[in-house]
Every structure is written in C-alpha cells, then in structure tokens.
Design an enzyme around this catalytic site. Sequence first.
Site, PDB file in Angstrom:
ATOM      1  CG  ASP A 166      -1.668  -1.273   1.460  1.00 61.51           C
ATOM      2  OD1 ASP A 166      -2.113  -1.870   0.477  1.00 61.51           O
ATOM      3  OD2 ASP A 166      -1.820  -1.694   2.639  1.00 61.51           O
ATOM      4  CD  GLU A 219      -8.773  -3.145  -0.782  1.00 65.74           C
ATOM      5  OE1 GLU A 219      -9.222  -3.230   0.371  1.00 65.74           O
ATOM      6  OE2 GLU A 219      -8.005  -4.001  -1.257  1.00 65.74           O
TER       7      GLU A 219
HETATM    8  O1  FUB Z   1      -2.939  -3.693   3.613  1.00 64.35           O
HETATM    9  C1  FUB Z   1      -4.205  -4.006   4.129  1.00 64.35           C
HETATM   10  C2  FUB Z   1      -5.265  -3.768   3.104  1.00 64.35           C
HETATM   11  O2  FUB Z   1      -4.993  -4.537   1.935  1.00 64.35           O
HETATM   12  C3  FUB Z   1      -5.319  -2.360   2.590  1.00 64.35           C
HETATM   13  O3  FUB Z   1      -5.944  -1.485   3.466  1.00 64.35           O
HETATM   14  C4  FUB Z   1      -6.023  -2.559   1.312  1.00 64.35           C
HETATM   15  O4  FUB Z   1      -5.983  -1.472   0.450  1.00 64.35           O
HETATM   16  C5  FUB Z   1      -5.327  -3.780   0.780  1.00 64.35           C
HETATM   17  O5  FUB Z   1      -4.148  -3.469   0.102  1.00 64.35           O
END
Ligand code: FUB
Length: 327
Positions: free
Chosen positions: A17, A224
């Site tokens: 991320d 997301e």
């Molecule tokens: O790294 C944890 C979660 O996985 C993140 O918040 C999402 O965007 C995904 O990459």
Amino acid sequence: MRKNERKPLVTNIFTADPSAHVFDGKIYVYPSHDMDIEMEEDDDGEQYRMEDYHVLSMDSLDSTCVDNGVALHEKDVPWVSRQMWAPDAVKVNDKYYLVFPAKDKDDIFRIGVAESDSPVGPFVAQENYIEGSYSIDPAVFVDDDGKIYCYNGGLWGGQLEMWQSGSFNPDERRPEGNEKSIGPLVAEFKEDMTGFKAAPKMIEILDENGAPITAGDEDRRYFEGPWLHKFNGKYYLSYSTGTTHYLCYAEGTNPYGPFTYKGRLMEPVIGWTTHHSIVEIEGEWYLFYHDSSMSDGCSHKRCVKYTKLNIAEDGTIETIVPYDHEK
Ligand code: FUB
C-alpha cells in the site's frame, strides 16, 4: 527501465500500500508493514495483522531505498486495538502528518493522525481518531488552493458497506447486481489536521453515459485504495477493483466528484490485493504499487515497487502490464 524499477524497494521487511510523496526534493514512501506470520486468508482480511509503520526514503529513483525503522507503533496510539492498514502522509506548515486507519477498541475501522517534525517520524498520535471518520485506506490530497482532502474507504474487511445507514451496522447487506455501487468517501481536513471540517461524503463514479457504476460491474466499481492526482487542471480518482484485481481511474472537475470512469491503470499483479499511489517526480509521473512476488504469492506478505506512468496531454493513462518487461 530505471535501476530500481519494478523491483522490491526493500527486502528486509514485507511492505504494501505505498503512498509516495516528494518532500523537500527527496522521495518518501509511506507503506503498510506486513507481518511475516502464517495466517489463513479470509474475506475480512484477518491475515492483514499489521502493528506498526516504517517510512521508506530515496534520494532519487535510482538510489538505494532506506527503511527508516519504526515510525509509529500501535501500542503508542491510545485509541487503537489492532490492524494498522494502509497509511498516507502530508506536509502542512513544516510539520509532517501520518494519516492512518486502524481498528478502535470496538473493532471498528477509524482514521487517525500522528505528527512529527521529520518526514520519517517518529510520529506522535493524536489522543483519539478523527471524529466522524470510518473505514480504511486514507489518501491525502492537497489542492492548489491549499485545501487538504482525505479520500478513503474499503469494502468487505474495510467495513465501508456497514455504514450505509449512517451508523455502523455489521449486518448491513451489500449492494449487488444493478444496484448502485458504494463509492469512496471524501472529507476536507481542518488546516491544523485535528479533524474534518464536515462529515465525509460518498463520491459517485459514473459510466460513459453518466449513470452510476453498478455493484455488479466488478471490473469497474470501487473496492478500496483511493488516490487523487491532478493533471492539467482536472482531478483523477484512481482505485482498486478488489475482486477483479484491477487498478482503474476516473476523471472529474471537482475534488468531491462526481468522477467518470476512464480506464484501467494496471492489470492484476501477483497476490490478491492491489493498491497504489501516483506521484510526479522531476516532471515525470510514477506509479507506486505492490505485489506478492517476494513471498510466492502470499497475499499478506507483499513488497512495494514503482514504475513509470505514461500520461497523455488529455489525461489518458497508458495501462501497465506489470510483468511484460520480464518476457
Ligand atoms: O494492507 C491491508 C489492506 O490490503 C489495505 O488497506 C487494502 O488497500 C489492501 O491493500
């Protein structure tokens, strides 16, 4: 290709991320820190059991990437219980603010802020999470007029759909089929980063005919990992489609949206998740992203990378095929 391009920026820890920024001429990457643990994978993301943040830095894109050690640990944040997921950072009035999601003591994802005099920390967290904040994946965008915006939200384990009624309901049903999809949230920060000026609003992502993207359109609907960049006066919202593993982007004329779907930024990478940032470095645009190539595909042991982005004058972004260069 550049020396470090499409290679893990660090190999001593698992990272994911990546939110990249240039502060005072140097490149800083704010990633999640994946733990090296064995976990069953589930749809709520229990396997993403992160407990601290490390900031990475590089003098230039060709120089060695430095892991600056622990910048913030969950034990030092009064309101956090667990799962410090994807963060971002912003520089405001010579202070650096880490903006991060984590579960509060009721196991509800919230967004918090921590402050430092240095871009690599250590950061000191505010006593409580931002009032009115919920869900995951904050990305901070500073507009040309100085206004600071937070974009965030994630489905499934990120709990975004559990807030459809305006308050937290863990049993809330997910929209499906031709129903309108859930969009990311946007809220303006106060100038001193102590809270939002108003409650987060949901952003609409529209198709080429101006109709909202539907929940069943999993190749294009928001899942997301939002990011906002501005190019030639227009706003570009990019995000992950989750279940279909694409990075996509949409164009708009207002930081609050609506945004119109434009296309795909990147084809799927190794691993389930895909999460990125877009940053201009010395007049060129770059995509920072992650994959699970350092762990043979284990979804919660990821590594951050970057590659060049080709953006046309009209804002169109050339789709990246992540492993093409290896053929
Ligand atoms: O790294 C944890 C979660 O996985 C993140 O918040 C999402 O965007 C995904 O990459």
